[in-house]
Design an enzyme around this catalytic site. Structure first.
Site, PDB file in Angstrom:
ATOM      1  N   GLY A  98      -5.458   8.103   6.600  1.00 24.16           N
ATOM      2  CA  GLY A  98      -6.803   8.070   6.045  1.00 24.16           C
ATOM      3  C   GLY A  98      -6.782   7.896   4.435  1.00 24.16           C
ATOM      4  O   GLY A  98      -6.901   8.775   3.561  1.00 24.16           O
ATOM      5  N   SER A 131      -7.731   4.087   2.292  1.00 27.85           N
ATOM      6  CA  SER A 131      -8.659   3.298   1.967  1.00 27.85           C
ATOM      7  C   SER A 131     -10.130   3.530   2.233  1.00 27.85           C
ATOM      8  O   SER A 131     -10.444   4.111   3.377  1.00 27.85           O
ATOM      9  CB  SER A 131      -8.527   1.956   2.393  1.00 27.85           C
ATOM     10  OG  SER A 131      -7.141   1.388   1.931  1.00 27.85           O
ATOM     11  N   GLU A 155       5.785   4.155   3.299  1.00 26.77           N
ATOM     12  CA  GLU A 155       5.315   3.075   3.925  1.00 26.77           C
ATOM     13  C   GLU A 155       5.662   1.865   3.623  1.00 26.77           C
ATOM     14  O   GLU A 155       5.796   0.913   4.218  1.00 26.77           O
ATOM     15  CB  GLU A 155       3.759   3.188   3.636  1.00 26.77           C
ATOM     16  CG  GLU A 155       3.160   2.179   4.121  1.00 26.77           C
ATOM     17  CD  GLU A 155       1.614   2.185   4.061  1.00 26.77           C
ATOM     18  OE1 GLU A 155       0.870   1.238   4.189  1.00 26.77           O
ATOM     19  OE2 GLU A 155       1.115   3.316   3.480  1.00 26.77           O
ATOM     20  N   ASN A 166      -0.376  -7.371  -3.950  1.00 20.08           N
ATOM     21  CA  ASN A 166       0.892  -7.755  -4.692  1.00 20.08           C
ATOM     22  C   ASN A 166       0.549  -7.482  -6.111  1.00 20.08           C
ATOM     23  O   ASN A 166       1.513  -7.005  -6.740  1.00 20.08           O
ATOM     24  CB  ASN A 166       1.123  -9.310  -4.619  1.00 20.08           C
ATOM     25  CG  ASN A 166       1.698  -9.627  -3.123  1.00 20.08           C
ATOM     26  OD1 ASN A 166       2.339  -8.771  -2.242  1.00 20.08           O
ATOM     27  ND2 ASN A 166       2.466 -10.802  -2.898  1.00 20.08           N
ATOM     28  N   GLU A 167      -0.669  -7.823  -6.622  1.00 20.40           N
ATOM     29  CA  GLU A 167      -0.866  -7.386  -7.939  1.00 20.40           C
ATOM     30  C   GLU A 167      -0.768  -5.919  -8.359  1.00 20.40           C
ATOM     31  O   GLU A 167      -0.114  -5.827  -9.434  1.00 20.40           O
ATOM     32  CB  GLU A 167      -2.288  -7.718  -8.448  1.00 20.40           C
ATOM     33  CG  GLU A 167      -2.580  -9.320  -8.158  1.00 20.40           C
ATOM     34  CD  GLU A 167      -2.772  -9.893  -6.738  1.00 20.40           C
ATOM     35  OE1 GLU A 167      -2.638 -11.106  -6.794  1.00 20.40           O
ATOM     36  OE2 GLU A 167      -3.093  -9.021  -5.754  1.00 20.40           O
TER      37      GLU A 167
END
Length: 296
Positions: free
Chosen positions: A38, A40, A158, A278-279
């Site tokens: 839990g 985003s 992760e 990626n940023e």
């Protein structure tokens, strides 16, 4: 579940109470307990610290109110670890403060789970709504107010594992089986060699992250590097295979290769978004790996 094995088990092992370890870790090890993540929210993706899901202190525990999205398996799993705000952000203060993690039973009253259908027809992602859900004090994970630090440690588990570069490798394996049935040009052989070399580099990087975790360290920058390189590799594998076939893959094909290729083509764009864009990952790497330092 894979999520329980990959990150929730190690998270509880590091931050959980003795009672939580006794309650959850044996079941996770036996594959009997499943967990969702839990993190985003509808308006808090890459800027996770802006989350608004709130936990309010009540006698004997906390009540949770808010919404989480992209919670894989929440319609099937039993538990969810929720990152939420347990104290308001002070004016001009750091929004990373005042966050905590709670272990929540997904069968609790006040929880609604709505699967979100993905482009390939699957519905593993879910929206989870918490409407004043009661969570007892004994299910607070770690220390109240230290949720951001704990969450950062969880993201190492992760991001640094092999599932961040192996999602589409099976497509390459199946393509190799097909190609082995006939003569192949140098361009195809070069493609296989290049991708295999990249695979071994990522394998070594991921193994170094695992060793650092075993030593008690939290290699956040190194794990972010594995995820950034790995998910781009997963996409590159799909594009490389597509360049070397002369037919349109059929989702209803009888052959495994075509079905895998269709699924990978549809899902690969999400690989560089889920688990951190990626940023964001590059900014973590830039801050964490100082010039002259060597990743071990």
């Amino acid at each position: 579940s894979a999520l329980a094995d990959r990150q929730i088990g190690p998270l509880i092992a590091r931050y959980g109470t003795d009672e939580q370890k006794e309650r959850f870790l044996p079941g996770i090890c036996r594959g009997e307990l499943s967990f969702s993540i839990g993190m985003s929210e509808p308006d808090s993706g890459s800027d996770l610290a802006s989350l608004v899901t709130k936990a309010t202190k009540v006698p004997g525990g906390w009540t949770v109110a808010g919404t989480k999205v992209w919670t894989t398996g929440a319609h099937l799993y039993e538990w969810i670890v929720v990152l939420c705000r347990t104290s308001p952000t002070r004016e001009g203060g750091d929004k990373h403060e005042g966050l905590s993690q709670l272990i929540v039973d997904l069968s609790s009253p006040g929880i609604q789970v709505r699967p979100i259908r993905f482009i390939d027809g699957t519905a593993d992602f879910c929206e989870v709504v918490f409407d004043d859900v009661f969570v007892p004090d004994e299910l607070v994970l770690g220390t109240i107010g230290e949720g951001w630090v704990q969450n950062a440690a969880e993201l190492v588990f992760e991001r640094g594992g092999p599932d961040r570069f192996l999602s589409t490798f099976i497509v390459l394996q199946e393509f190799l089986r097909i190609c082995s049935m006939g003569e192949q040009g140098d361009d195809v052989l070069e493609m296989f060699g290049s991708n295999l070399a990249q695979y071994w580099v990522l394998h070594a990087l991921s193994l170094s992250v695992a060793r650092a975790i075993d030593e008690g360290r939290s290699p956040g920058a190194e794990a972010a590097l594995v995820k950034e390189l790995g998910t781009r590799f997963e996409q590159d594998v799909v594009n490389a295979v597509l360049r070397h076939i002369d037919f349109e893959p059929d989702p209803d094909a009888s052959g495994l290769f075509e079905r895998l290729l269709v699924s990978a083509t549809l899902t690969a764009p999400s690989f560089t978004i889920r688990g951190g864009t990626n940023e964001i990952l590059r900014s973590i790497v830039a801050r964490g790996l100082r010039p002259g330092e060597r990743t071990r």
